[in-house]
Design an enzyme around this catalytic site. Sequence first.
Site, mmCIF file in Angstrom:
data_model
loop_
_atom_site.group_PDB
_atom_site.id
_atom_site.type_symbol
_atom_site.label_atom_id
_atom_site.label_comp_id
_atom_site.label_asym_id
_atom_site.label_seq_id
_atom_site.Cartn_x
_atom_site.Cartn_y
_atom_site.Cartn_z
ATOM 1 C CD GLU A 104 -2.975 -1.044 2.176
ATOM 2 O OE1 GLU A 104 -2.784 -0.081 3.371
ATOM 3 O OE2 GLU A 104 -3.963 -1.758 2.349
ATOM 4 C CG HIS B 24 -9.041 6.779 1.896
ATOM 5 N ND1 HIS B 24 -8.972 6.391 0.353
ATOM 6 C CD2 HIS B 24 -8.513 5.494 2.272
ATOM 7 C CE1 HIS B 24 -8.500 5.292 0.089
ATOM 8 N NE2 HIS B 24 -8.239 4.785 1.247
ATOM 9 N NE ARG C 38 -4.640 5.971 3.306
ATOM 10 C CZ ARG C 38 -5.229 4.935 4.106
ATOM 11 N NH1 ARG C 38 -5.507 5.396 5.157
ATOM 12 N NH2 ARG C 38 -5.302 3.861 3.735
ATOM 13 C CG HIS D 159 -10.071 6.853 5.756
ATOM 14 N ND1 HIS D 159 -10.942 6.040 5.471
ATOM 15 C CD2 HIS D 159 -8.970 6.201 5.874
ATOM 16 C CE1 HIS D 159 -10.634 4.774 5.908
ATOM 17 N NE2 HIS D 159 -9.401 4.922 5.839
ATOM 18 N NE ARG E 138 -4.591 5.349 9.291
ATOM 19 C CZ ARG E 138 -5.438 4.398 8.572
ATOM 20 N NH1 ARG E 138 -5.469 3.266 8.982
ATOM 21 N NH2 ARG E 138 -6.295 4.745 7.608
HETATM 22 C C1 LIG Z 1 -13.734 2.129 5.183
HETATM 23 C C2 LIG Z 1 -12.792 2.078 6.190
HETATM 24 C C3 LIG Z 1 -11.588 1.291 5.702
HETATM 25 C C4 LIG Z 1 -10.493 1.211 6.505
HETATM 26 N N1 LIG Z 1 -9.708 0.271 6.197
HETATM 27 C C5 LIG Z 1 -8.477 -0.097 7.065
HETATM 28 C C6 LIG Z 1 -7.503 -0.824 6.716
HETATM 29 O O1 LIG Z 1 -7.560 -1.508 5.844
HETATM 30 N N2 LIG Z 1 -6.386 -1.036 7.617
HETATM 31 C C7 LIG Z 1 -6.550 -0.592 8.740
HETATM 32 O O2 LIG Z 1 -5.413 -0.645 9.575
HETATM 33 N N3 LIG Z 1 -7.417 0.371 9.158
HETATM 34 C C8 LIG Z 1 -8.195 0.624 8.177
HETATM 35 N N4 LIG Z 1 -9.356 1.646 8.522
HETATM 36 C C9 LIG Z 1 -9.335 2.097 9.826
HETATM 37 C C10 LIG Z 1 -9.824 0.953 11.049
HETATM 38 O O3 LIG Z 1 -10.619 0.191 10.483
HETATM 39 C C11 LIG Z 1 -10.227 1.496 12.302
HETATM 40 O O4 LIG Z 1 -9.246 2.630 12.759
HETATM 41 C C12 LIG Z 1 -10.395 0.733 13.454
HETATM 42 O O5 LIG Z 1 -11.308 -0.288 13.037
HETATM 43 C C13 LIG Z 1 -11.115 1.282 14.697
HETATM 44 O O6 LIG Z 1 -11.254 0.349 15.401
HETATM 45 P P1 LIG Z 1 -11.910 0.785 16.808
HETATM 46 O O7 LIG Z 1 -12.172 -0.229 17.443
HETATM 47 O O8 LIG Z 1 -10.898 1.849 17.559
HETATM 48 O O9 LIG Z 1 -13.346 1.719 16.428
HETATM 49 P P2 LIG Z 1 -14.468 1.206 15.688
HETATM 50 O O10 LIG Z 1 -14.491 -0.158 15.074
HETATM 51 O O11 LIG Z 1 -15.307 2.148 15.033
HETATM 52 O O12 LIG Z 1 -15.437 0.768 16.988
HETATM 53 C C14 LIG Z 1 -16.073 1.730 17.981
HETATM 54 C C15 LIG Z 1 -17.002 1.274 18.950
HETATM 55 O O13 LIG Z 1 -17.477 2.211 19.711
HETATM 56 C C16 LIG Z 1 -18.886 2.259 19.769
HETATM 57 N N5 LIG Z 1 -19.421 3.379 20.540
HETATM 58 C C17 LIG Z 1 -19.037 4.621 19.741
HETATM 59 N N6 LIG Z 1 -19.571 5.630 20.990
HETATM 60 C C18 LIG Z 1 -20.033 5.041 21.950
HETATM 61 C C19 LIG Z 1 -20.767 5.557 23.191
HETATM 62 N N7 LIG Z 1 -20.864 6.592 23.053
HETATM 63 N N8 LIG Z 1 -21.244 4.597 23.876
HETATM 64 C C20 LIG Z 1 -21.251 3.045 23.562
HETATM 65 N N9 LIG Z 1 -20.337 2.638 22.533
HETATM 66 C C21 LIG Z 1 -20.075 3.537 21.555
HETATM 67 C C22 LIG Z 1 -19.384 1.929 18.478
HETATM 68 O O14 LIG Z 1 -20.785 1.628 18.314
HETATM 69 C C23 LIG Z 1 -18.263 0.680 18.147
HETATM 70 O O15 LIG Z 1 -18.811 -0.396 18.309
HETATM 71 C C24 LIG Z 1 -10.576 1.700 7.936
HETATM 72 C C25 LIG Z 1 -11.531 2.519 8.199
HETATM 73 C C26 LIG Z 1 -12.600 2.707 7.298
HETATM 74 C C27 LIG Z 1 -13.620 3.503 7.841
#
Ligand SMILES: Cc1cc2nc3c(=O)[nH]c(=O)nc-3n(C[C@H](O)[C@H](O)[C@H](O)COP(=O)(O)OP(=O)(O)OC[C@H]3O[C@@H](n4cnc5c(N)ncnc54)[C@H](O)[C@@H]3O)c2cc1C
Length: 522
Positions: A112, A228, A274, A335, A370
Amino acid sequence: MEQEYDFIVVGSGIAGLYVGLQAKEHFTVLVLTKGRIDECNTKYAQGGIAAPIGRFDSPDLHFRDTVTSGAGICDEAAVHLLVEEAVDRIGDLIQYGLVFDTVDGEISLAREGAHSVARVLHAGGDATGAIIENTLSSLARGPNVSVLENHLVTDVLVEANRALGVRSLDCESGKVKEYFARHVVLAAGGAGQVYRYTSNPDVATGDGVALAFGAGALVSDMEFFQFHPTLLYMPGVPPFLISEAVRGEGGLLRDVSGRRFMQEYHPDAELGPRDVVSRSILSEMERQGVNHVYLDVTHLPAKRVMARFPTIFRFCLDNGLDIARDPIPVAPAAHYLIGGAKTNTWGETSVEKLFACGEMACTGVHGANRLASNSLLEVLVFGKRIVQRALAGEKWDGKVTTDNDLVIPFTEVERARDVTSSSDKISLSRLQKLTWSNIGIIRSSKSLREADLQLDLWNREHTPEMNRSSLELQSTLCTARLITKMALLREESRGVHYRSDFPQESPEWCRHIVFKGSTAQQ
Ligand SMILES: Cc1cc2nc3c(=O)[nH]c(=O)nc-3n(C[C@H](O)[C@H](O)[C@H](O)COP(=O)(O)OP(=O)(O)OC[C@H]3O[C@@H](n4cnc5c(N)ncnc54)[C@H](O)[C@@H]3O)c2cc1C
C-alpha cells in the site's frame, strides 16, 4: 450494592472486542456498545493489517516507513513497540480463528501507499475488517464477559481524577444507569461523521474523544484528520471506500478527460502519501470544476480484479458499475482520526484507571500522518498492553506528555464569549457542511476562525437531550471544536494538516498540541 466489574470496555469494534477478549482470560468484563455489536468502523476495513513478516521486510524497515509517514512527530518509542510486537499480535488473531489469505501456503502480502515493501495481511480479499469483526464478536460472549448492545455511554464517572465507571443510556428503554469498574477502557472509535463526506459509518461521531475530554483527560493531535483519496463518488449510493490496495495493485488515477496526473504531484505517483494524493485530487477537481476523478483498473486482468477485490467489485456491480470495464468515479473523504485521548505506551490516559484504545486513542504512533493499515495493528499492540498493565498492577504515574508538548488548558482557547447568539441553529448537516468547507483537507486562518466562532456559539446554545442523536451531535460538536482550535494554533503544514496560509513545515512546530479537558467543558 451495584456489581463492580474488573473492566468496563466502551465500544465493540476491534479495539473493544480485542481488549475484552484478552481481559476476560483474567478478569470480569462488561462491554457497552451504542448500537449492534458489529456497528463500527472496523467492519469496513478493506486493505488489511500491516506487519513486518515478509522475506524482504523487518521491524526496522516498518519503523522507518512509519516515522517517515508521520512527518517528524511520531512517538518513536511507541513505534518501536508497534513494529516489534506486531508478529505476536498477528499470532493472537490467528489463535482467535482468523484466516488470512495465502498464496502457495504462505500469507499473502499486499503493498500500500508509502510502504516500501508488500506488508499488508488481508482476509477474504478486501473483507479483512468484516472478517475480524465477525471472528472477535463470535467469541465475545460467555463466562466472564457480558455485552450490552444499544447502550450509549454518556459520561465517565470520575472522582479526584480517577475513573470509577460510566453512565450509560439504554437507547431502547430510555433508562440511564451507572456501571462501576476497576478499569475503564474507552474504545469508542473515530469521528468521520464530523465531516460531510466520510468513509466512516454513522456510529463514528467522536463520542470517545468527547468522553475522555469530558472526564478531564488530555487530548492531543486533533488537527491531524486523515482524508482518504478515493471514496466511491456515485450520488445516491451510500459511502463506500475504494481501498488504497487498488492503487497498490496498479490502479491509476485519471482526471475526467482520462489524463493520468499523479506523476505530476509526487515521484511515487498513485502510491504517494495519502495526504498528497488527496490534495492532488482536490486540486484537479477544482481546476476542472468537477466533483470527482477516476480510479482506473480496466487495464488489469478482470479475473485478478475480481479475485483480489471481491467486495469492491460486487458493491460497484450492484450499483451498476462494472469496474473491470469502466473507471471508478472517486473523490476524497474524511477517513481516520489520528488524534484523540493521549496515552502512554500502556494505553493509560492522564486520568487514573481510564484507558483509551483504538482510533480514539492518541498513542503517538501515527505522528502527523498514519501509514496505511497501521491502525488495526496499533489496536492489537496497545490493546494487549492495557491488559498486561492491569495484570501487573503497576502504579499509574499520570505522565502521558513530554516536556516538548504544548499543553494548554482548554479554557484559554475558548471564544465567542462576547457574541450574543447564532443566526443558524445547530444540526448535524449544518455542522458537517461547515467543517467540510472550513476545517477540511485545506485550511486557513480565515476559514478556521469562522468555524471556531460558529462552533463555540453552537456549543454555548446547544443543550443535549437524553437521546442518541442529540448526544451524538454534542460529541461531534466537541470533536469539531477540538480539531478547529488545534488547527488554528498549528501555523504550519505537516502531514495531513495543510494550511494554505502556512504551506511549509516549520521546525518550531515539531511538537504536539495537547488540550486539558475538564468535566465543565461538556
Ligand atoms: C472504510 C474504512 C476502511 C479502513 N481500512 C483500514 C485498513 O485496511 N487497515 C487499517 O489498519 N485500518 C483501516 N481503517 C481504519 C480502521 O478500520 C479503524 O481505525 C479501526 O477499525 C477502529 O477500531 P476501533 O475499535 O477503535 O473503532 P470502531 O471499530 O469504530 O468501534 C467503535 C465502537 O464504539 C462504539 N461506540 C461509539 N460511541 C459509543 C458510546 N458513546 N457508547 C457506547 N459505544 C460507543 C461503536 O458503536 C463501535 O462499536 C479503515 C476504516 C474505514 C472506515
